[in-house]
Motif scaffolding. Structure first.
Motif, PDB file in Angstrom:
ATOM      1  N   THR A  75       0.837  -1.195   0.000  1.00  0.00           N
ATOM      2  CA  THR A  75       0.000   0.000   0.000  1.00  0.00           C
ATOM      3  C   THR A  75       0.872   1.245   0.000  1.00  0.00           C
ATOM      4  O   THR A  75       1.852   1.323   0.745  1.00  0.00           O
ATOM      5  CB  THR A  75      -0.931   0.021   1.225  1.00  0.00           C
ATOM      6  N   LEU A  76       0.490   2.211  -0.830  1.00  0.00           N
ATOM      7  CA  LEU A  76       1.195   3.486  -0.919  1.00  0.00           C
ATOM      8  C   LEU A  76       0.370   4.555  -0.213  1.00  0.00           C
ATOM      9  O   LEU A  76      -0.840   4.680  -0.449  1.00  0.00           O
ATOM     10  CB  LEU A  76       1.415   3.868  -2.382  1.00  0.00           C
ATOM     11  N   TYR A  77       1.039   5.342   0.673  1.00  0.00           N
ATOM     12  CA  TYR A  77       0.382   6.367   1.468  1.00  0.00           C
ATOM     13  C   TYR A  77       0.997   7.739   1.193  1.00  0.00           C
ATOM     14  O   TYR A  77       2.140   7.850   0.733  1.00  0.00           O
ATOM     15  CB  TYR A  77       0.559   6.081   2.965  1.00  0.00           C
ATOM     16  N   VAL A  78       0.250   8.801   1.561  1.00  0.00           N
ATOM     17  CA  VAL A  78       0.755  10.166   1.509  1.00  0.00           C
ATOM     18  C   VAL A  78       0.461  10.824   2.859  1.00  0.00           C
ATOM     19  O   VAL A  78      -0.522  10.487   3.526  1.00  0.00           O
ATOM     20  CB  VAL A  78       0.121  10.952   0.340  1.00  0.00           C
ATOM     21  N   ALA A  79       1.313  11.779   3.265  1.00  0.00           N
ATOM     22  CA  ALA A  79       1.250  12.306   4.633  1.00  0.00           C
ATOM     23  C   ALA A  79       0.425  13.583   4.747  1.00  0.00           C
ATOM     24  O   ALA A  79       0.545  14.501   3.935  1.00  0.00           O
ATOM     25  CB  ALA A  79       2.660  12.570   5.151  1.00  0.00           C
ATOM     26  N   LYS A  80      -0.379  13.625   5.809  1.00  0.00           N
ATOM     27  CA  LYS A  80      -1.152  14.807   6.195  1.00  0.00           C
ATOM     28  C   LYS A  80      -0.682  15.249   7.579  1.00  0.00           C
ATOM     29  O   LYS A  80      -0.674  14.451   8.527  1.00  0.00           O
ATOM     30  CB  LYS A  80      -2.651  14.473   6.241  1.00  0.00           C
ATOM     31  N   PHE A  81      -0.273  16.540   7.721  1.00  0.00           N
ATOM     32  CA  PHE A  81       0.210  17.079   8.984  1.00  0.00           C
ATOM     33  C   PHE A  81      -0.832  18.023   9.570  1.00  0.00           C
ATOM     34  O   PHE A  81      -1.392  18.856   8.863  1.00  0.00           O
ATOM     35  CB  PHE A  81       1.520  17.845   8.785  1.00  0.00           C
ATOM     36  N   TRP A 135      -1.020   8.989   7.752  1.00  0.00           N
ATOM     37  CA  TRP A 135      -0.672   8.455   6.437  1.00  0.00           C
ATOM     38  C   TRP A 135      -1.977   8.058   5.746  1.00  0.00           C
ATOM     39  O   TRP A 135      -2.677   7.151   6.192  1.00  0.00           O
ATOM     40  CB  TRP A 135       0.248   7.248   6.566  1.00  0.00           C
ATOM     41  N   ILE A 136      -2.306   8.755   4.668  1.00  0.00           N
ATOM     42  CA  ILE A 136      -3.558   8.527   3.952  1.00  0.00           C
ATOM     43  C   ILE A 136      -3.312   7.532   2.824  1.00  0.00           C
ATOM     44  O   ILE A 136      -2.437   7.754   1.973  1.00  0.00           O
ATOM     45  CB  ILE A 136      -4.088   9.844   3.360  1.00  0.00           C
ATOM     46  N   PRO A 144      -3.501  15.867   1.335  1.00  0.00           N
ATOM     47  CA  PRO A 144      -2.286  15.838   2.152  1.00  0.00           C
ATOM     48  C   PRO A 144      -1.706  17.247   2.312  1.00  0.00           C
ATOM     49  O   PRO A 144      -2.257  18.224   1.793  1.00  0.00           O
ATOM     50  CB  PRO A 144      -1.349  14.950   1.341  1.00  0.00           C
ATOM     51  N   THR A 145      -0.593  17.352   3.000  1.00  0.00           N
ATOM     52  CA  THR A 145       0.027  18.650   3.273  1.00  0.00           C
ATOM     53  C   THR A 145       1.154  18.921   2.292  1.00  0.00           C
ATOM     54  O   THR A 145       2.048  18.092   2.123  1.00  0.00           O
ATOM     55  CB  THR A 145       0.575  18.696   4.712  1.00  0.00           C
ATOM     56  N   ARG A 146       1.099  20.095   1.663  1.00  0.00           N
ATOM     57  CA  ARG A 146       2.168  20.497   0.744  1.00  0.00           C
ATOM     58  C   ARG A 146       3.388  20.931   1.552  1.00  0.00           C
ATOM     59  O   ARG A 146       3.271  21.737   2.471  1.00  0.00           O
ATOM     60  CB  ARG A 146       1.689  21.625  -0.168  1.00  0.00           C
ATOM     61  N   MET A 147       4.558  20.420   1.154  1.00  0.00           N
ATOM     62  CA  MET A 147       5.774  20.609   1.944  1.00  0.00           C
ATOM     63  C   MET A 147       6.792  21.493   1.211  1.00  0.00           C
ATOM     64  O   MET A 147       6.656  21.763   0.017  1.00  0.00           O
ATOM     65  CB  MET A 147       6.402  19.248   2.267  1.00  0.00           C
ATOM     66  N   ASP A 148       7.832  21.903   1.952  1.00  0.00           N
ATOM     67  CA  ASP A 148       8.889  22.750   1.405  1.00  0.00           C
ATOM     68  C   ASP A 148      10.035  21.895   0.864  1.00  0.00           C
ATOM     69  O   ASP A 148      11.063  21.692   1.519  1.00  0.00           O
ATOM     70  CB  ASP A 148       9.412  23.709   2.475  1.00  0.00           C
ATOM     71  N   ARG A 149       9.849  21.398  -0.353  1.00  0.00           N
ATOM     72  CA  ARG A 149      10.835  20.561  -1.036  1.00  0.00           C
ATOM     73  C   ARG A 149      11.272  19.376  -0.164  1.00  0.00           C
ATOM     74  O   ARG A 149      12.412  19.298   0.296  1.00  0.00           O
ATOM     75  CB  ARG A 149      12.057  21.382  -1.460  1.00  0.00           C
ATOM     76  N   PRO A 150      10.397  18.425   0.064  1.00  0.00           N
ATOM     77  CA  PRO A 150      10.772  17.244   0.848  1.00  0.00           C
ATOM     78  C   PRO A 150      11.801  16.398   0.110  1.00  0.00           C
ATOM     79  O   PRO A 150      11.567  15.979  -1.018  1.00  0.00           O
ATOM     80  CB  PRO A 150       9.446  16.490   1.016  1.00  0.00           C
ATOM     81  N   GLU A 151      12.929  16.196   0.735  1.00  0.00           N
ATOM     82  CA  GLU A 151      14.007  15.432   0.097  1.00  0.00           C
ATOM     83  C   GLU A 151      14.145  14.089   0.796  1.00  0.00           C
ATOM     84  O   GLU A 151      13.194  13.318   0.846  1.00  0.00           O
ATOM     85  CB  GLU A 151      15.289  16.264   0.104  1.00  0.00           C
ATOM     86  N   ASP A 152      15.296  13.790   1.377  1.00  0.00           N
ATOM     87  CA  ASP A 152      15.464  12.484   1.999  1.00  0.00           C
ATOM     88  C   ASP A 152      14.602  12.342   3.240  1.00  0.00           C
ATOM     89  O   ASP A 152      14.474  13.265   4.032  1.00  0.00           O
ATOM     90  CB  ASP A 152      16.923  12.267   2.372  1.00  0.00           C
TER      91      ASP A 152
END
Length: 688
Positions: free
Chosen positions: A414-420, A436-437, A468-476
């Motif tokens: 299952t693939l999820y995306v994060a909501k803060f 995790w949605i 979900p929540t848009r982030m500031d260039r999520p990297e590693d």
């Protein structure tokens, strides 16, 4: 002075942060200067923090994490390497509560901010280059000669602009395999002006991208490692033309298919418990040309990823030698890019895989851990302003006793995306809860109106629909093997507070920068220096869908009011800007590499404890040469070696092959990206 264009370079865009115009054009097709692909209107991480920011006025935050690009360790066999990256192995034995495991104090001297054209390391340390651009990899590779280079030669030699670096063990403990990404090329610095025609340059560029597998050996009992000049049956080059097998649910879709050719734009990655390497394809959109029209049914998808939809010439014009890079001729080719690649370094004859179950995006990395019940979790960052953080959890369990049984684990799950969500409490912290949605499993989509394949191929659009929540260039994004917490690097977002509202998880509307080393701090709009985010998942179990989060670091100059260093005394920390990748040593200390320092000095690698009385004490461990980006970092399992990939040294706007801005590693009159190792002269643990 204006750059002298090579035949295939058309124009340069607008600089973002401290990156040069050239780096922006060649590395990411100037994505920050184009309209943001995410127009969903979903809540931004800065919005999550806004109410708290307006009430508190002065930034006070909690714990946060950093994106992991090149973390892993040396071990004596594949299962041990797996343990290190998952439940900790001898680094805590998975006993996350109470920070079980050793806590080594970081006692290294501090490298001050500088603009030297050298790899600068702490007092009492030594450093050496292991391998650099053009060095032989495969059998029969000719001696590197920049004046007589051919595509065939480059396909057997170490590629350009090394990024994510991983070490996996061999039975002989004195030897290991180094695996590295080659993200992009800089044709200005690679070729003598007028020496090669545009088609030859394009073909060499195709061969200089991809990945390398190289056997290395320890020098004596020290932390010094070097390329094994005797070669190895494991040595291997993967390029932008190598044949790949496509696996997972999207492979059955006509837009993708079961075969793809090449990998490019590879940034960060990870290592699986069974010893394979994961590599994330990031800025793939900048490699495609459009000579006419593209199918109307693909336009929205193209735009969501920044792919051109009207007549466009890319910087490299690969379509002149590989027609598949012309989207008018082959409109589905772009759907075969943007995946996580899996490579088995122990089997050079095995076809590398593109794992579609992990979703198609601008992958910064793909780092793994084990869930409480033995399944695989993979953390993923989508590196662009306003994009999301993802997690995959496998359906099947890891089999420590049968390596081959694990080879399909990344195809089902299952693939999820994060909501803060910020807690809004008057507690002096920027923190809250999260969820995790679910987006899709391998058999069922959870997004209305989209099939499983639709979700995976256009995962950005699918995520847009679930809020979900848009982030500031999520990297590693990486899990700490000692304390079990997840750290994510949010590199920066100059549009925060403008196009992107602030929130509790993204609080900065303004931050401080320097125009040059020693200049006074200047306040500018946006989150210029980045954050490190820290997540604690329910029950310290990566399978759970709930988590708690805090900001651990608000990066920048300690003199800037907005900065925060885990609560540590700001007068006793190093300035740090634009966190990019993270790693952990045997005590669980966080190691951070930077990309795009806006404080006037060279990028570098920094250390910071995540627990104890020195939590948040950022100290600069090394700085990379002028114009370079620090990639990695990587700390060996015995903690005796720190590895750094030095990318694009001397990449300034006016630099040419004949007039370089850097000559590092000073073996030639021109720069050569390379991987170096750093160790203590007395043989002790690095950092401690």
């Amino acid at each position: 002075m204006s750059p002298k264009f090579l035949p295939l370079i058309s124009q340069l865009g607008t600089r973002h942060g401290s990156r040069t115009y050239r780096t922006c054009a060649l590395k990411c097709a100037n994505q920050c200067d184009h309209a943001e692909p995410n127009s969903s209107g979903n809540e931004h991480i800065q919005t999550v923090m806004r109410s708290a920011f307006s009430r508190r006025g002065m930034l006070k935050v909690g714990a946060a994490g950093v994106a992991a690009a090149g973390v892993a360790t040396l071990a004596t066999n594949v299962p041990a390497a797996a343990d290190l990256v998952t439940s900790g192995g001898d680094r805590g034995n998975g006993a996350f509560p109470g920070f079980a495991g050793p806590r080594g104090e970081l006692t290294h001297s501090v490298v001050p901010p500088n603009r030297k054209d050298d790899l600068v390391v702490p007092k009492g340390y030594e450093q050496a280059v292991i391998i650099g651009w053009g060095d032989p990899v495969e059998y029969g590779a000719p001696r590197f000669d920049v004046h007589r280079q051919t595509p065939e030669a480059q396909a057997k030699q170490f590629g350009y602009n090394n990024d994510y670096t991983m070490i996996v063990p061999l039975k002989d403990e004195r030897k290991a395999l180094l695996v590295c990404n080659h993200e992009y090329t800089d044709e200005y610095l690679m070729f003598p002006t007028g020496k090669y025609d545009a088609r030859t340059i394009a073909k060499i560029g195709l061969a200089a991208h991809g990945m390398s597998v190289v056997q290395i050996e320890r020098v004596g009992k020290s932390g010094h490692w070097r390329r094994d000049k005797n070669g190895s049956r494991y040595n291997r080059r993967i390029t932008a033309t190598t044949k790949f097998e496509v696996t997972g649910p999207a492979a059955a879709d006509q837009r993708v298919g079961k075969v793809a050719y090449g990998t490019f734009g590879n940034c960060a990655g990870g290592v699986t418990p069974w010893g394979t390497i994961l590599s994330g394809e990031e800025n793939f959109n900048g490699y495609f040309d459009v000579t006419g029209t593209v199918p109307a049914e693909y336009v929205d998808s193209y735009k969501r990823y920044g792919v051109p939809t009207t007549v466009t010439k890319s910087e490299r014009e690969w379509s002149t030698v590989e027609p598949r890079f012309d989207l008018t001729r082959t409109p589905t080719e772009v759907f075969r890019a943007g995946w996580v690649v899996e490579v088995d370094p122990y089997d050079p004859k095995a076809a590398p895989k593109k794992r579609t179950m992990l979703g198609r995006m601008k992958h910064e990395g793909a780092t793994t851990t084990l869930t409480a019940d033995g399944r695989i979790a993979v953390y993923l960052g989508d590196d662009e302003k306003g994009e999301y953080i993802y997690k995959f959890v496998s359906a099947g369990q890891y089999d420590q006793d049968n390596r081959r049984n694990n080879f399909g684990l990344l195809d089902e799950g299952t693939l999820y995306v994060a909501k803060f969500t910020g807690d809004g409490a008057e507690d002096g912290l920027y923190d809250g809860t999260g969820q995790w949605i679910p987006l899709t499993s391998h058999t069922k989509s959870f997004v209305d109106g989209m099939s499983v394949a639709d979700v995976l191929i256009n995962v950005r659009s699918a995520a847009d629909k679930v809020g979900p929540t848009r982030m500031d260039r999520p990297e590693d994004v990486e899990r700490n093997p000692i304390n079990g917490r997840v750290y994510a690097a949010l590199t920066n977002n100059s549009d925060r507070g403008g196009k992107f509202a602030v929130d509790e998880a993204n609080p900065l509307a303004r931050s401080h920068v320097r125009d040059s080393l020693g200049s006074p701090l200047t306040e500018k709009a946006g989150n210029r220096n980045g954050y490190v985010l820290e997540l604690t998942e329910e029950g310290d179990d990566a399978a759970k869908t709930g988590f708690f989060w805090t900001l651990f670091l608000v990066c920048g100059d300690p003199a800037g009011q907005e900065t925060y260093f885990g609560g540590y005394d700001k007068s006793k920390v190093s300035p740090i800007s634009c966190p990019d990748n993270v790693a952990f040593d045997g005590s669980g200390n966080l190691w951070i590499s930077t990309d795009g320092n806006v404080l006037g000095s060279n990028d570098g690698i920094f250390t910071v404890p995540v627990a104890g009385p020195h939590r948040g004490q950022v100290k600069q461990f090394l700085s990379v040469p002028f114009g370079a980006e620090a990639c990695g970092p990587l700390v060996s399992e015995d903690d005796k070696t720190a590895f750094v990939a030095v990318q694009h040294p001397g990449e300034t706007d006016d630099a040419t092959f004949e007039k370089p801005a850097s000559t590092w590693p000073h073996t030639d009159k021109y720069p050569r990206p390379a991987i170096a190792c750093v160790w203590r002269k007395d043989g002790g643990r690095v950092g401690s």
